[in-house]
Every structure is written in structure tokens, then in C-alpha cells.
Scaffold this motif. Structure first.
Motif, mmCIF file in Angstrom:
data_model
loop_
_atom_site.group_PDB
_atom_site.id
_atom_site.type_symbol
_atom_site.label_atom_id
_atom_site.label_comp_id
_atom_site.label_asym_id
_atom_site.label_seq_id
_atom_site.Cartn_x
_atom_site.Cartn_y
_atom_site.Cartn_z
ATOM 1 N N ALA A 175 10.438 -78.056 -68.157
ATOM 2 C CA ALA A 175 9.008 -77.822 -67.993
ATOM 3 C C ALA A 175 8.458 -78.683 -66.876
ATOM 4 O O ALA A 175 8.993 -79.737 -66.545
ATOM 5 C CB ALA A 175 8.284 -78.131 -69.304
ATOM 6 N N GLU A 200 7.470 -69.158 -65.168
ATOM 7 C CA GLU A 200 8.316 -69.096 -66.364
ATOM 8 C C GLU A 200 8.833 -67.689 -66.635
ATOM 9 O O GLU A 200 9.979 -67.524 -67.078
ATOM 10 C CB GLU A 200 7.558 -69.636 -67.572
ATOM 11 C CG GLU A 200 7.091 -71.084 -67.433
ATOM 12 C CD GLU A 200 8.217 -72.063 -67.114
ATOM 13 O OE1 GLU A 200 9.400 -71.715 -67.318
ATOM 14 O OE2 GLU A 200 7.911 -73.175 -66.664
ATOM 15 N N ARG A 250 7.611 -73.258 -72.703
ATOM 16 C CA ARG A 250 7.130 -73.974 -71.522
ATOM 17 C C ARG A 250 5.710 -73.549 -71.153
ATOM 18 O O ARG A 250 4.871 -74.375 -70.786
ATOM 19 C CB ARG A 250 8.101 -73.765 -70.354
ATOM 20 C CG ARG A 250 9.459 -74.447 -70.570
ATOM 21 C CD ARG A 250 10.301 -74.442 -69.300
ATOM 22 N NE ARG A 250 10.749 -73.104 -68.942
ATOM 23 C CZ ARG A 250 11.892 -72.563 -69.341
ATOM 24 N NH1 ARG A 250 12.704 -73.240 -70.148
ATOM 25 N NH2 ARG A 250 12.247 -71.347 -68.944
#
Length: 318
Positions: A29, A54, A304
């Protein structure tokens, strides 16, 4: 950001944990944001960047809609990717079923303390817990059935809900409330049985937004519905994974997974207990059908995104 006056649920939970320290993010992350977004528009841009990063890392085909709530007008759209595409809802369809059952309660045709007997021939495996019992005959309240369906996503509870409101009635409630693509699939041989059907990211976002705004159900039913979705015994592999328990209590969530589909939708609350953001994420990937755990690439992306989005919401000026 000034937010629309909407239905507040569980503010005591969130206020008690507002000062909780942030937990470490999922591996990979991005670092925590160091500068507060100046306004809602900048927050939306950051959320869009997090989603783009992501979703690309996870791969697959995505549909999504993420909106920030504001009292100065319509929600601010941070992400809208192919949100009108009709896809398998998987267990996110249980939101629509619960909505129909609670609407019937609001009409005075059912009550949360009405009871059904859990018979062996209605048991369905997969997700949930009723099938683990091996012996049956329990007297279950409607409240128990709804909690089982929404929190651990019990599949047997769908069949039990079919005894309370059949597939045609459920679809009729959804249509009456303006949902054109969110449907369960009736079993023509048994109207009290159904299969989970389809939805869109747009309609799921709209359902949760209007639910949090108190527009779909009575205040009592709205509080029950959202309270269950915020429960700390619910789903944590995705959006809520890298959060403290206090932070998790500020995210109402429903997850759905079947074959190539990994879906998650929810409402993020601010530290004052007001709904601040609604997200609906749908994705289809190849090669991971049998992985229903936290290591699925889409679920890792949800985790994330969740940490990033939560921090952006928390850093908005009030």
C-alpha cells in the motif's frame, strides 16, 4: 466538507474510537497521506488515483462507482467505471433481499420477532453457518435470519427469506424503489426459492446511498440494516482489512463472491458518525475462481483501497 443531513447510525461507537492510532497498511500500500485534501474535489481526485492504481495492479475487468456525500448538492463522483454494466451480484444481491423483507416489515406485514422453523430440507451449503449445525429444528426470528444473511452471508438464510417474501415480491419492491437492473432469479418450480441474480455498481451505490439517507426504509429498519452491515463480526478481508476495530465500525460493508466475480460495496462514516462516502466495486478475473480468501488479487486491491479511501475521508476539512 459539509455533508448532507443523513441518517446517523452508531455514532457512539465511532466517537469512542475516533482517536485510535492507524494500523499498518497492507503490504504494497502507498504511505499515509501527508497533506489534507483542500476540498471534496481534491479528495475525489485522490480516491480516483487510488482506484486506478489498485485495480490495474489486480487486473481483470472492473466496474465501480465511488461517491462522496455533500450537503451542497448531489454526491461528488470520484470513480465511475462502467458502472451501468449488468453483472452477477453474487452475495451483494442479499442487500436487495434484505431491503424487500424490511420493506414488508415497514408495511406491517411482517415483524422482526416473527418466527420460522429451520428445517433440514432448506439447508444450503457454501457461506454461512446454519449448515454446520447438522441438527435442526431451531425457531428463528426474522431478525436472526437477516443478521445471518447480511453479516456472515449465510446462504440458507436466502431460502428462509424466500418463505417471508418470494422472488416476485422481492423484485417488485426493487422495481418500485427505482432499481431496474438489481434482481433475484425466481425458481419457476417453487416461488419461495430463488437464485441470486444481477446488479450494477451504479444501482448498488444508489441503494446504499439512499439507505444511509433514510430514503428507502423507516428509521427503525434503516438503523437495523446499517447496524448489521457495520457489525464487527462481519467481513474483514477486503475494504476493512487494515483498520482498527474502531475504524472498522465506521464502514458498513457487504461482500459477494462467486466464480470469477469479486464484489464489495459499503458506506464509510466520518468520525462524527455521518455517512461520508459510498463505494461499489465489482470485478471479474481469470484463474482465481477457487480463491475466496484474502489473497485473491481483487480482495487485496479492496484492502489497499479501503485504507487509502478511509484516510482521505478522515482528512477532509469539516
Amino acid at each position: 466538507m459539509q455533508r448532507r443531513h443523513v441518517f446517523t447510525v452508531g455514532a457512539g461507537l465511532t466517537l469512542g474510537g475516533a482517536a485510535a492510532a492507524a494500523v499498518p497498511a497492507v503490504a504494497g500500500a502507498e504511505p499515509a497521506l501527508k497533506r489534507r485534501p483542500a476540498d471534496t474535489a481534491e479528495a475525489a481526485e485522490r480516491i480516483a488515483e487510488a482506484f486506478a492504481t489498485e485495480s490495474a495492479a489486480a487486473g481483470g475487468e472492473w466496474q465501480a462507482r465511488i461517491t462522496l456525500l455533500d450537503d451542497s448538492g448531489p454526491p461528488t463522483v470520484a470513480v465511475d467505471r462502467d458502472s451501468r454494466a449488468v453483472k452477477s451480484a453474487a452475495s451483494v444481491n442479499k442487500l436487495g433481499i434484505a431491503l424487500a423483507v424490511l420493506d414488508k416489515i415497514d408495511r406491517g406485514e411482517l415483524a422482526l420477532d416473527d418466527r420460522l422453523t429451520l428445517e433440514p430440507d432448506i439447508i444450503l451449503g457454501g457461506s454461512g453457518f446454519y449448515f454446520h449445525q447438522t441438527v435442526y429444528g431451531d425457531e428463528l426470528t426474522v431478525a436472526n435470519i437477516l443478521v445471518a444473511m447480511l453479516m456472515p452471508s449465510d446462504n440458507t438464510s436466502v431460502r428462509l427469506c424466500g418463505l417471508l417474501s418470494d422472488a416476485y415480491e422481492i423484485n417488485g419492491v426493487l422495481e418500485a424503489k427505482g432499481f431496474t437492473d438489481t434482481r433475484v432469479i425466481p425458481n419457476e418450480e417453487n416461488p419461495n426459492r430463488m437464485w441470486l441474480g444481477d446488479t450494477t455498481a451504479y444501482e448498488t451505490n444508489d441503494l446504499l446511498h439512499r439507505l444511509a439517507a433514510g430514503e428507502l426504509l423507516s428509521e427503525e429498519s434503516t438503523g437495523f440494516f446499517l447496524g448489521v452491515l457495520r457489525g464487527l463480526s462481519g467481513y474483514h478481508d477486503g475494504f476493512r482489512r487494515s483498520m482498527s476495530s474502531a475504524e472498522r465500525s465506521r464502514v458498513a460493508v457487504k461482500y459477494g463472491a462467486y466464480a470469477a466475480n469479486r464484489n464489495e460495496s459499503g458506506v464509510v462514516y466520518d468520525s462524527a458518525g455521518e455517512p461520508a462516502l459510498v463505494y461499489s466495486l465489482m470485478a471479474q478475473t481469470e484463474g482465481h475462481d477457487d480463491n475466496y480468501g484474502a489473497t485473491h488479487p481483487v480482495v487485496e486491491a479492496h484492502a489497499r483501497m479501503g485504507r487509502a479511501v478511509f484516510d482521505i475521508v478522515d482528512s477532509l476539512p469539516r
